[in-house]
Design a protein around this motif. Sequence first.
Motif, mmCIF file in Angstrom:
data_model
loop_
_atom_site.group_PDB
_atom_site.id
_atom_site.type_symbol
_atom_site.label_atom_id
_atom_site.label_comp_id
_atom_site.label_asym_id
_atom_site.label_seq_id
_atom_site.Cartn_x
_atom_site.Cartn_y
_atom_site.Cartn_z
ATOM 1 N N VAL A 1 12.095 2.254 -2.106
ATOM 2 C CA VAL A 1 10.944 1.712 -1.374
ATOM 3 C C VAL A 1 10.613 2.577 -0.165
ATOM 4 O O VAL A 1 11.455 2.825 0.698
ATOM 5 N N ARG A 2 9.370 3.045 -0.117
ATOM 6 C CA ARG A 2 8.866 3.725 1.073
ATOM 7 C C ARG A 2 8.624 2.677 2.157
ATOM 8 O O ARG A 2 8.074 1.619 1.876
ATOM 9 N N HIS A 3 8.974 3.012 3.376
ATOM 10 C CA HIS A 3 8.751 2.047 4.461
ATOM 11 C C HIS A 3 7.555 2.479 5.289
ATOM 12 O O HIS A 3 7.534 3.578 5.839
ATOM 13 N N GLN B 1 0.824 -1.217 0.000
ATOM 14 C CA GLN B 1 0.000 0.000 0.000
ATOM 15 C C GLN B 1 0.859 1.269 0.000
ATOM 16 O O GLN B 1 0.557 2.238 -0.699
ATOM 17 N N ALA B 2 1.935 1.255 0.768
ATOM 18 C CA ALA B 2 2.779 2.443 0.864
ATOM 19 C C ALA B 2 3.563 2.719 -0.409
ATOM 20 O O ALA B 2 4.085 3.820 -0.586
ATOM 21 N N ASN B 3 3.630 1.744 -1.306
ATOM 22 C CA ASN B 3 4.515 1.873 -2.457
ATOM 23 C C ASN B 3 3.817 1.871 -3.806
ATOM 24 O O ASN B 3 4.477 1.771 -4.839
ATOM 25 N N ILE B 4 2.499 2.002 -3.805
ATOM 26 C CA ILE B 4 1.800 2.171 -5.081
ATOM 27 C C ILE B 4 1.113 3.534 -5.083
ATOM 28 O O ILE B 4 0.624 4.003 -4.058
ATOM 29 N N ASP B 5 1.115 4.164 -6.246
ATOM 30 C CA ASP B 5 0.561 5.513 -6.369
ATOM 31 C C ASP B 5 -0.933 5.506 -6.658
ATOM 32 O O ASP B 5 -1.601 6.533 -6.508
ATOM 33 N N ALA B 6 -1.467 4.365 -7.071
ATOM 34 C CA ALA B 6 -2.906 4.262 -7.307
ATOM 35 C C ALA B 6 -3.646 4.414 -5.985
ATOM 36 O O ALA B 6 -3.109 4.103 -4.916
ATOM 37 N N PRO B 7 -4.900 4.897 -6.017
ATOM 38 C CA PRO B 7 -5.681 4.974 -4.772
ATOM 39 C C PRO B 7 -5.857 3.584 -4.172
ATOM 40 O O PRO B 7 -6.409 2.692 -4.815
ATOM 41 N N CYS B 8 -5.370 3.394 -2.948
ATOM 42 C CA CYS B 8 -5.343 2.052 -2.344
ATOM 43 C C CYS B 8 -5.819 2.117 -0.906
ATOM 44 O O CYS B 8 -5.293 2.872 -0.090
ATOM 45 N N PHE C 1 3.136 -5.340 -7.963
ATOM 46 C CA PHE C 1 2.056 -4.355 -8.079
ATOM 47 C C PHE C 1 2.525 -3.093 -8.795
ATOM 48 O O PHE C 1 1.768 -2.493 -9.564
ATOM 49 N N ARG C 2 3.744 -2.659 -8.549
ATOM 50 C CA ARG C 2 4.243 -1.480 -9.252
ATOM 51 C C ARG C 2 4.254 -1.716 -10.769
ATOM 52 O O ARG C 2 3.844 -0.856 -11.551
ATOM 53 N N PRO D 1 11.758 7.125 1.239
ATOM 54 C CA PRO D 1 13.022 6.399 1.037
ATOM 55 C C PRO D 1 14.197 7.365 0.977
ATOM 56 O O PRO D 1 14.086 8.464 0.424
ATOM 57 N N PRO D 2 15.327 6.982 1.565
ATOM 58 C CA PRO D 2 16.497 7.839 1.507
ATOM 59 C C PRO D 2 17.098 7.860 0.112
ATOM 60 O O PRO D 2 16.845 6.971 -0.706
ATOM 61 N N VAL D 3 17.886 8.892 -0.154
ATOM 62 C CA VAL D 3 18.609 8.951 -1.428
ATOM 63 C C VAL D 3 19.613 7.820 -1.447
ATOM 64 O O VAL D 3 20.359 7.614 -0.478
ATOM 65 N N ARG D 4 19.616 7.080 -2.523
ATOM 66 C CA ARG D 4 20.505 5.917 -2.609
ATOM 67 C C ARG D 4 21.964 6.371 -2.613
ATOM 68 O O ARG D 4 22.363 7.240 -3.368
#
Length: 587
Positions: A172-174, A72-79, A160-161, A575-578
Amino acid sequence: MPHHPPADHPRHPLATRARVLLSSVFGPYSRDDEYGSRGINPMELYQNQVTRLQGGFSLRMFHRSFGLMMIQANIDAPCTLLDFPTLERFEEEIRTVPYDVVGISAIVPNVGKVKLMCEIVRRHQPRATIVVGGHVANRPGLRDVVDADHLVAGEGVRWFRTFLGQDPAAPVRHPQIVSTFGARAMGVPFGRGEGETAATVIPSVGCPLGCNFCSTSAMFGGRGRFFNFYEGGEELFEVMRGLEQALRARSFFVMDENFLLHRKRALRLLELMREHGKAWALYVFSSANALRQYTDDELVGLGVSWVWLGLEGKQSAYAKLNGSDTRALVRRLQGLGIRVLGSSIVGLPEHGADNIDAAIAHAVEHDTEFHQFMLYTPVPGTPLYAEHRAKGTLLSPEECPDADTHGQLRFNYRHPRIKNGEETEYLLRAFRRDFEVNGPSIARIARTLLRGWLALKDHPDPRVRDRVAFETKDLATQYAGALWASARWFARENPVLAARLRATRRDIEREFGWKARLAARLVGPVILATLWLEARRLRQGRTYEPGTFYEANPAAAARAEVATRGALPCRWVEPPVRTAEASEAVA
C-alpha cells in the motif's frame, strides 16, 4: 490479514483504463439545509464534538478525507479527487470532464447529499458507474434512496483495486497527508510553520475490541477483526520516515482505532526510532487497557504525546476499561506531558434524571485537556443498532431524520429512562460543566506541557529531550500570553477558574523567567484582542468552511481535460519492501 476477493466481486470492463472521480459530499456544511447539513454538525471535528461550547477558545480545524486519499494513491487508473467541493463545483466537474467511475463517500447524516450527487451523475454521465462508500453504505434501505451501482461498506483500497483489475494484496502506497489545515484558537491561526503540523499515518483500519456502539469498528468487520496496511514495525517505520522527509514532519497523527493494542508492532517501531535517533511525537487513539501494557519509559520513548482515550462513563461495562482506574491513568499520562482527549457517553441505558449529574461530574473530574461528549447513538451497521432494531425501539425517519442522527442533538431511538428530548440539554450540560470547571482546552494543554517539560527535560535519552524541547518551545511565549488573556477573560464571570489560569502562568514564569514574564504582558493583550474579535464574529453567526481540493494521480494528470483545470498532484510514499517479520505476520 490476507485478502481473497470473492469470485463475484464486480469488475469494470475498462480495468485500469477506467477514468475515476472520487468525491466527498458537497458543502457548505455549517448550516441547516434540506440535504443533511446542520449548523451544529460542521465539518470540524473539535468544534463539532469536543470544544463545542468553548466559544472563541474553541479549537477550530479541518481534516482531509483520508480514505479517499488512500484509494486515489493506490489505484493505477487515472483518478481525480474532489474533496469538499461546493455543489456547483461538483456539477461542473461532472458536466465537463468524462468519467467511467464516480465514487462518493459519506456518513449517514449526508444521505440526502449522496442522493443528489447520484442524480447529477446520472443526468450528465448516464454511462458512468457510481460507487457509494463510507459509513453511509451501512444504512438500511440505501439502495432505495440513492441511484448507485455499488455500495461498498469496508476497506476501499482492496475493493477498488479488485474492481479495476489490480492485485488487491499489493503493498500500500501511503498518501502524503497533513493531519489538519485551517487551524485556529482564540482567533489566532496556528500550525503554519515547517514541522508545526503532524503528518497523518494510517497503519490499520478497524478495532478488534468491537464496542457495540462503534461504527468504525463495525465498518471494518466488528469484534475481533481489523485490517493492517503495514503489518510490521519495519514497514511502518519506513512509511513514517518517508512522510517525515516529504512533509518535514516531526509528529504523526496515527489514524488507527487502537494503535497501542498492536504491541509487537509498536515496540519494534520504538526499537527503530531509538536506533535511528528519531525524536518523533505520536498522537494516538487507545483503550485504557492497551495503555496499561506499556511502561512510562516505553510511552515516552515512543513519543506518545497525545491520546484519545475512551472513558465512556461511570461504571461502564465495556471490556476495554476492565480493572482500569481511568482518573489515575489520566494523571499518569499528564505527568509525562501526554495530553488526553477523554471521550464520554451521555445517555447510557442506566442514565436518567436521577444520576446524569453524577455521570457528568465523573467525566469532568478527569480534567483531560479535551473532552468529547456524544449521545449514545445506534448507528447503522453497529451491534447497538441491530439490538434496537430487533427490539423495535428505533425511531422512524419521520420522527428522527438521517440528518439528525449524528450524536450531537437527539436520540434516534426510545431511551428507557430519558424522555421528551431531555438528552439534548444533558449533552449541553456536560460540555458546559467541563468548560466551567476545567477551563479552555488551550490552557489545559499549557499546564500539561509544563508538567512534561519538568519531568523530561533532563531525560537520559537525547531523543526525548529533543522532542520535549520542540513541543514546549512556545510555552514561554504564546502559551504564557494565552494564559494571561484567558485569566483576564474569566476574571469576573469565573474568578476561581481565573485564579487557576494565573497559577499555571506563574508556574511557567518561574521555570522560564523573564522571557515568559515579558511575553505574558506583551503577547497577552494581543491575544485578548483577537479572542474578543473572534467571540464577536461567532456571536454574529460566523462559520468556517474548508476550501475545495482538486487532485490528480499521474495517470489523471496526463489527461488534457484534467491538466488544464489546475489539479494538484496526488503525492504518496512508496511502500517499503515487505520484511520477513511482516510476511510471517501476513501468513
